[in-house]
Design a protein around this motif. Structure first.
Motif, PDB file in Angstrom:
ATOM      1  N   TYR A 211       3.425   1.649 -14.526  1.00 13.76           N
ATOM      2  CA  TYR A 211       4.342   1.785 -13.395  1.00 13.76           C
ATOM      3  C   TYR A 211       4.335   0.509 -12.561  1.00 13.76           C
ATOM      4  CZ  TYR A 211       7.183   4.251 -10.146  1.00 13.76           C
ATOM      5  OH  TYR A 211       8.240   4.632  -9.377  1.00 13.76           O
ATOM      6  N   ASN A 212       3.158   0.111 -12.163  1.00 20.39           N
ATOM      7  CA  ASN A 212       2.949  -1.189 -11.534  1.00 20.39           C
ATOM      8  C   ASN A 212       1.805  -1.842 -12.273  1.00 20.39           C
ATOM      9  OD1 ASN A 212       4.736  -1.388  -9.189  1.00 20.39           O
ATOM     10  ND2 ASN A 212       3.613   0.405  -8.474  1.00 20.39           N
ATOM     11  N   MET A 214      -1.147  -3.306 -10.922  1.00 13.35           N
ATOM     12  CA  MET A 214      -2.019  -3.666  -9.810  1.00 13.35           C
ATOM     13  C   MET A 214      -2.973  -2.522  -9.523  1.00 13.35           C
ATOM     14  SD  MET A 214       0.673  -3.245  -6.708  1.00 13.35           S
ATOM     15  CE  MET A 214       1.513  -1.710  -6.381  1.00 13.35           C
ATOM     16  N   ILE A 216      -4.541  -0.762  -6.134  1.00 17.13           N
ATOM     17  CA  ILE A 216      -4.618  -0.640  -4.685  1.00 17.13           C
ATOM     18  C   ILE A 216      -5.393   0.631  -4.404  1.00 17.13           C
ATOM     19  CG2 ILE A 216      -3.316  -0.498  -2.540  1.00 17.13           C
ATOM     20  CD1 ILE A 216      -0.962  -1.571  -3.895  1.00 17.13           C
ATOM     21  N   ALA A 221      -1.843   8.190  -3.867  1.00 17.35           N
ATOM     22  CA  ALA A 221      -1.182   8.654  -2.648  1.00 17.35           C
ATOM     23  C   ALA A 221      -0.795  10.133  -2.713  1.00 17.35           C
ATOM     24  CB  ALA A 221       0.034   7.781  -2.335  1.00 17.35           C
ATOM     25  N   LEU A 256      16.202   9.020  -2.926  1.00 14.32           N
ATOM     26  CA  LEU A 256      16.278   7.591  -2.606  1.00 14.32           C
ATOM     27  C   LEU A 256      17.650   7.039  -2.978  1.00 14.32           C
ATOM     28  CD1 LEU A 256      12.755   6.656  -3.964  1.00 14.32           C
ATOM     29  CD2 LEU A 256      13.440   6.634  -1.575  1.00 14.32           C
ATOM     30  N   LYS A 271      13.067  14.045   1.441  1.00 10.70           N
ATOM     31  CA  LYS A 271      11.627  13.884   1.220  1.00 10.70           C
ATOM     32  C   LYS A 271      10.941  15.241   1.113  1.00 10.70           C
ATOM     33  CE  LYS A 271       7.659  11.705   1.163  1.00 10.70           C
ATOM     34  NZ  LYS A 271       6.768  11.148   2.135  1.00 10.70           N
TER      35      LYS A 271
ATOM     36  N   ASP B  34      -5.791  -1.794   0.787  1.00  4.24           N
ATOM     37  CA  ASP B  34      -4.386  -1.463   0.547  1.00  4.24           C
ATOM     38  C   ASP B  34      -3.511  -2.706   0.349  1.00  4.24           C
ATOM     39  OD1 ASP B  34      -4.042  -2.507   3.083  1.00  4.24           O
ATOM     40  OD2 ASP B  34      -3.128  -0.733   3.952  1.00  4.24           O
ATOM     41  N   THR B 183      11.626   5.502   2.931  1.00  2.00           N
ATOM     42  CA  THR B 183      10.707   6.196   2.027  1.00  2.00           C
ATOM     43  C   THR B 183       9.974   7.326   2.742  1.00  2.00           C
ATOM     44  OG1 THR B 183       8.930   4.700   2.623  1.00  2.00           O
ATOM     45  CG2 THR B 183      10.265   4.109   0.708  1.00  2.00           C
ATOM     46  N   ASN B 184       9.991   7.302   4.080  1.00  2.00           N
ATOM     47  CA  ASN B 184       9.222   8.267   4.873  1.00  2.00           C
ATOM     48  C   ASN B 184       7.732   8.268   4.565  1.00  2.00           C
ATOM     49  OD1 ASN B 184      11.104   9.497   6.695  1.00  2.00           O
ATOM     50  ND2 ASN B 184      12.119  10.287   4.872  1.00  2.00           N
ATOM     51  N   THR B 185       7.221   7.140   4.211  1.00  2.00           N
ATOM     52  CA  THR B 185       5.770   6.993   4.042  1.00  2.00           C
ATOM     53  C   THR B 185       5.410   5.528   4.263  1.00  2.00           C
ATOM     54  OG1 THR B 185       3.938   7.107   2.466  1.00  2.00           O
ATOM     55  CG2 THR B 185       6.109   6.765   1.541  1.00  2.00           C
ATOM     56  N   PHE B 187       2.639   4.314   2.949  1.00  2.00           N
ATOM     57  CA  PHE B 187       1.901   3.873   1.779  1.00  2.00           C
ATOM     58  C   PHE B 187       2.047   4.877   0.650  1.00  2.00           C
ATOM     59  CE2 PHE B 187      -1.969   3.911  -0.783  1.00  2.00           C
ATOM     60  CZ  PHE B 187      -2.004   2.594  -1.203  1.00  2.00           C
ATOM     61  N   ASP B 188       2.834   4.565  -0.338  1.00  2.00           N
ATOM     62  CA  ASP B 188       2.900   5.319  -1.583  1.00  2.00           C
ATOM     63  C   ASP B 188       3.541   4.402  -2.612  1.00  2.00           C
ATOM     64  OD1 ASP B 188       3.444   6.877  -3.780  1.00  2.00           O
ATOM     65  OD2 ASP B 188       3.905   8.663  -2.599  1.00  2.00           O
ATOM     66  N   PRO B 189       2.718   3.701  -3.385  1.00  2.00           N
ATOM     67  CA  PRO B 189       3.256   2.671  -4.288  1.00  2.00           C
ATOM     68  C   PRO B 189       4.377   3.194  -5.181  1.00  2.00           C
ATOM     69  CG  PRO B 189       0.873   2.558  -4.252  1.00  2.00           C
ATOM     70  CD  PRO B 189       1.251   3.774  -3.452  1.00  2.00           C
ATOM     71  N   THR B 190       4.282   4.449  -5.617  1.00  4.10           N
ATOM     72  CA  THR B 190       5.301   4.976  -6.524  1.00  4.10           C
ATOM     73  C   THR B 190       6.651   5.094  -5.817  1.00  4.10           C
ATOM     74  OG1 THR B 190       3.492   6.348  -7.299  1.00  4.10           O
ATOM     75  CG2 THR B 190       5.616   6.701  -8.307  1.00  4.10           C
ATOM     76  N   ILE B 191       6.654   5.718  -4.658  1.00  5.46           N
ATOM     77  CA  ILE B 191       7.923   5.900  -3.945  1.00  5.46           C
ATOM     78  C   ILE B 191       8.471   4.550  -3.482  1.00  5.46           C
ATOM     79  CG2 ILE B 191       8.965   6.906  -1.867  1.00  5.46           C
ATOM     80  CD1 ILE B 191       7.237   9.316  -2.266  1.00  5.46           C
ATOM     81  N   SER B 213       2.362  -1.429   0.770  1.00  4.49           N
ATOM     82  CA  SER B 213       1.899  -1.856  -0.551  1.00  4.49           C
ATOM     83  C   SER B 213       2.902  -2.839  -1.151  1.00  4.49           C
ATOM     84  CB  SER B 213       1.698  -0.650  -1.482  1.00  4.49           C
ATOM     85  OG  SER B 213       2.780  -0.528  -2.393  1.00  4.49           O
ATOM     86  N   ALA B 215       4.333  -2.714  -3.997  1.00  6.19           N
ATOM     87  CA  ALA B 215       5.005  -2.123  -5.152  1.00  6.19           C
ATOM     88  C   ALA B 215       6.474  -2.545  -5.243  1.00  6.19           C
ATOM     89  CB  ALA B 215       4.900  -0.596  -5.093  1.00  6.19           C
TER      90      ALA B 215
END
Lengths: 310, 349
Positions: A211-212, A214, A216, A221, A256, A271, B34, B183-185, B187-191, B213, B215
């Protein structure tokens, strides 16, 4: 425009559903034997750092996945020891696994923040990848996604159609009956708790290797908790797990994209959608009666000891 | 007078004899690893330790939610005798104030809020200044005139950043549009990455962000687009896409505050520092052509010298209303309460 919107959303649904799918499949294996495991978040995190660490040091992605699985298996064996041998409350142990995994991954990864390594890039599958729409959505993904495609029917057949699968289910439904047939409940539970943990960890490794690229801290999350809900949603069935994972991934992606094209739907509402879904699922699976109806393993959450007689 | 001097002398003597290290605590919203917001605060903490050596002793706690739990954590540090406590997220404001009232001998420093107390200060940086500069870069680098902005929450801090960025873009490229996805966050690399892809799929060729992040930057790199980071210098995450970033540099400020507490000169004067104080900075990568870089550095000098103000009128919002006429400037209060987009921004509010 319309087509590219749909293609873009569905491609994203698969991409962001895949880490959930691995995690849920792993947890299904474990819970089918009657061992509840809420430690998914922790297992995913050790998988994410284990995989990234290996990819960074060796550049070998397959080795990275294997190390992620070993890390997940080791952590899951702690859960197995606590819940199967020591018969500690499975919920408490699961939470402990989450904290433990979060902590271990944070310490392990402290020196690996801010670097990139090898990653799984999307690979088009010949022929299949050329099918209009479907090819672009399903067959222009990365290797781990393709593995997850195969894993779903394999696990389905394994659980429902093979002798080993029958033993696995028997231990989860009625450990006493299984025991009286000469099946080792302890051994079976150990095997699938550890194997499930290894598979769940691949879900985490997907985040740091595909996905990425990296590491972190806490990069899952909260995905592990969504996976916990998805196991219920899927009613411990691999095929439904696939549906659920893509549905969750897709709803986020859709939210999104609706924003990006300029619709005026509140982003808060979008969300919220995956969580509304979770609540509805929990509603339908909350009571004992319903649980039985949807196919929850009868002995889920109950430690087994031979001496206890009802 | 003599008496006071004598007393001061005595206090100094006593404090020299019993010179204990200043105990400083940090409360973090995220993990120190982070690579963004909390990472920068923690770098500030390490800088402080480095700078003051044995005169200071620091501790930190990560992942503290912005709930009633925060008050417990902050109070825990106060009770353990910490002299100075930094609380580094907006949502810690009320909990910090609550504890500050109970522990008058402890100094509390809250980041990004507006409430203070006799023993509680507030600090933040004028991030909109380097954001404006990063907008100049984005405006120069976009070819398709569509810039994506991945943003956390529709709150004034974030909106102000988007607007400053958009004004920077507009200054060099009036045709370019900025599209915002929330994104309403934090920190959430996926979103964060998904949000960036949703913009890239629409044809954005530069991605900026207000997220913790990196991302979104990796998404830009996957698509062969450019990106602008935030918080921290994130070059290594997407070296082929990274144009630069508005970043934080808390170290010198934390050191200054710790020294002021040590020598008794600390005040609760709110601090909102700009590029001139060094608490906010702009990083420019080597992907930016030399002439653009020079132009941006020139503008940076103008901001530092007070000649250029990113929010100087005329400014229109994206519904066509004139917000600030020629020669008008928003006050700090207005900047801190900003809840509208400038005219080249598209997004929901």
């Amino acid at each position: 425009m319309e087509n590219s919107f749909v293609v873009s959303t569905l491609t994203a649904a698969i991409r962001s559903g895949t880490p959930l799918l691995f995690a849920v499949l792993g947890d299904i294996l474990t819970e089918r034997t009657g061992v509840m495991n809420l430690g998914i978040e922790g297992l995913m995190l050790v998988g994410a750092i284990g995989g990234f660490f290996t990819s960074y040091l060796t550049g070998n992605l397959l080795l990275a996945v294997i190390v992620a699985m070993v890390a997940g298996a080791l952590l899951a064996s702690v859960h197995a020891f606590f819940t199967i041998t020591l018969k500690i409350n499975q919920i408490v142990s699961g939470l402990a696994i989450t904290f433990l995994g979060t902590g271990i991954s944070g310490i392990w990864g402290a020196n690996y923040v801010g670097i990139v390594a090898e990653k799984f890039d999307p690979v088009k599958i010949p022929l299949l990848g050329d099918i209009p729409y479907i090819g672009k959505i399903m067959f222009n993904q990365d290797l781990l996604v393709y593995i997850s495609y195969l894993l779903v029917p394999i696990l389905f057949i394994y659980i429902y159609r093979t002798k080993s699968g029958m033993i696995l289910r028997a231990v989860g439904e009625s450990p006493r009956a299984a025991d009286s047939r000469g099946i080792s409940v302890t051994k079976t539970r150990y095997i699938y708790t550890i194997a499930g943990g290894a598979l769940t960890a691949v879900g985490g490794a997907y985040l740091s290797l595909a996905y990425n690229s990296m590491w972190i801290e806490d990069m899952t999350a909260g995905k592990g908790w969504i996976a916990v809900a998805l196991v219920l949603f899927a009613t411990w069935d691999p095929a439904k797990a696939m549906l659920g994972a893509y549905l969750f991934g897709g709803i986020t992606a859709l939210g999104l994209r609706l924003q990006a094209i300029g619709t005026h739907i509140s982003s808060d509402f979008l969300k919220m959608l995956p969580y509304i879904l979770t609540v509805i699922v929990l509603l339908f699976t909350s009571t004992e009666k319903l649980k039985r109806k949807v196919g929850a393993p009868e002995a889920l959450g109950i430690p087994y000891s031979r001496e206890d007689r009802e | 007078m003599k008496k006071i001097l004598g007393l001061v002398f005595l206090v100094i003597m006593v404090s020299l004899i019993f010179a204990e290290p200043l105990k400083v605590a940090f409360v973090y919203i995220g993990p120190a690893g982070d690579a963004g917001w909390t990472f920068e605060h923690d770098r500030g903490r390490l800088y402080l330790e480095e700078a003051l050596g044995d005169d200071v002793e620091t501790q930190f706690i990560e992942n503290v939610p912005e709930s009633s739990e925060a008050a417990g954590v902050i109070q825990g540090y106060a009770r353990k005798g910490f002299d100075l406590i930094f609380t580094t997220s907006f949502g810690y404001m009320d909990p910090t104030l609550e504890v500050a009232k109970k522990y008058p001998d402890t100094i509390f420093m809250h980041c990004s809020g507006y409430k203070t107390n006799e023993n509680m200060g507030t600090y933040f940086g004028r991030m909109y200044q380097p954001r404006y500069l990063s907008g100049l870069i984005a405006g120069e680098m976009t070819e398709d005139n569509l810039i994506g902005y991945v943003a956390a929450f529709p709150i004034p801090e974030v909106i102000r950043g988007i607007n400053a960025f958009a004004l920077g873009v507009k200054a060099v490229n009036p045709d370019a549009k900025i599209k915002v996805v929330w994104t309403n966050t934090w920190f959430d690399p996926t979103i964060e990455k998904e949000a960036a892809i949703s913009l890239l799929d629409l044809g954005a060729d530069v991605i900026a962000q207000h997220q913790d992040s990196p991302a979104a930057q990796q998404a830009a790199q996957d698509y062969g687009a450019y990106c602008i980071g935030y918080d921290s210098d994130m070059n290594a995450f997407a070296p082929e896409a990274y144009l630069g970033a508005p970043i934080w540099d808390f170290g010198p400020y934390y050191t200054k505050i710790a020294e002021s507490v040590q020598n008794g000169t600390w005040t609760n004067e709110p601090f909102w520092g700009g590029l001139d104080t060094g608490i906010v900075k702009l990083v420019i990568s080597d992907l930016v052509p030399e002439d653009v870089k020079e132009m941006v550095l020139e503008k940076q000098e103008e901001i530092i010298d007070g000649e250029l103000e990113p929010f100087a009128g005329p400014i229109y919002d994206n519904e066509g209303n004139l917000k600030y006429a020629e020669g008008e400037l928003p006050t700090d209060e207005e900047l801190l309460a900003m809840d509208w987009f400038v005219d080249n921004v598209e997004g929901n509010l």
